[in-house]
Design a protein around this motif. Structure first.
Motif, mmCIF file in Angstrom:
data_model
loop_
_atom_site.group_PDB
_atom_site.id
_atom_site.type_symbol
_atom_site.label_atom_id
_atom_site.label_comp_id
_atom_site.label_asym_id
_atom_site.label_seq_id
_atom_site.Cartn_x
_atom_site.Cartn_y
_atom_site.Cartn_z
ATOM 1 N N VAL A 14 1.092 41.445 111.693
ATOM 2 C CA VAL A 14 1.001 41.152 110.263
ATOM 3 C C VAL A 14 0.928 42.462 109.484
ATOM 4 O O VAL A 14 1.576 42.613 108.446
ATOM 5 C CB VAL A 14 -0.230 40.259 109.968
ATOM 6 C CG1 VAL A 14 -0.474 40.142 108.485
ATOM 7 C CG2 VAL A 14 -0.046 38.888 110.592
ATOM 8 N N LEU A 15 0.185 43.415 110.004
ATOM 9 C CA LEU A 15 0.053 44.716 109.341
ATOM 10 C C LEU A 15 1.399 45.429 109.259
ATOM 11 O O LEU A 15 1.732 46.018 108.224
ATOM 12 C CB LEU A 15 -0.976 45.585 110.071
ATOM 13 C CG LEU A 15 -1.222 46.962 109.471
ATOM 14 C CD1 LEU A 15 -1.707 46.869 108.031
ATOM 15 C CD2 LEU A 15 -2.232 47.729 110.325
ATOM 16 N N ALA A 18 3.378 43.737 106.455
ATOM 17 C CA ALA A 18 2.770 44.005 105.148
ATOM 18 C C ALA A 18 3.069 45.423 104.678
ATOM 19 O O ALA A 18 3.433 45.633 103.516
ATOM 20 C CB ALA A 18 1.266 43.770 105.213
ATOM 21 N N GLU A 25 -1.732 42.041 103.628
ATOM 22 C CA GLU A 25 -1.727 41.299 104.887
ATOM 23 C C GLU A 25 -2.034 39.827 104.633
ATOM 24 O O GLU A 25 -1.464 38.948 105.283
ATOM 25 C CB GLU A 25 -2.775 41.871 105.848
ATOM 26 C CG GLU A 25 -2.427 43.214 106.422
ATOM 27 C CD GLU A 25 -3.546 43.739 107.306
ATOM 28 O OE1 GLU A 25 -3.741 43.162 108.401
ATOM 29 O OE2 GLU A 25 -4.212 44.699 106.891
ATOM 30 N N ARG A 29 -0.147 36.321 105.976
ATOM 31 C CA ARG A 29 -0.866 35.236 106.652
ATOM 32 C C ARG A 29 -0.726 33.918 105.893
ATOM 33 O O ARG A 29 -0.543 32.860 106.494
ATOM 34 C CB ARG A 29 -2.343 35.596 106.810
ATOM 35 C CG ARG A 29 -2.582 36.632 107.866
ATOM 36 C CD ARG A 29 -4.081 36.769 108.160
ATOM 37 N NE ARG A 29 -4.314 37.996 108.877
ATOM 38 C CZ ARG A 29 -4.663 39.146 108.333
ATOM 39 N NH1 ARG A 29 -4.867 39.239 107.040
ATOM 40 N NH2 ARG A 29 -4.853 40.224 109.072
#
Length: 72
Positions: A14-15, A18, A25, A29
């Motif tokens: 996710v990082l 992002a 982030e 999500r």
């Protein structure tokens, strides 16, 4: 295949996503969980497609599947 599955198939966190899209982030999500619909600039759509190594059609379908999961 939903957004999370596309991201995981591309072996991204996710990082990673992002940072590359210059967004939070929590946004990534929320998209994956179907809580919010991605509101992206054009460059971000193309970048997400490239990051996930998919077509635009696959990306659109993944957004739909992620949103349907939230509705269920």
């Amino acid at each position: 295949m939903n957004l999370r599955a596309l991201r995981e198939r591309a072996r991204l966190t996710v990082l990673d996503v992002a940072k590359d899209l210059d967004c939070a982030e929590s946004s990534i999500r929320n998209w994956e969980k179907g809580r919010t619909t991605p509101k992206l600039e054009v460059w971000q759509v193309f970048r997400l497609r490239d990051l996930y190594e998919c077509t635009e059609e696959e990306l659109v379908q993944a957004v739909k599947e992620s949103m349907q999961a939230q509705e269920a």
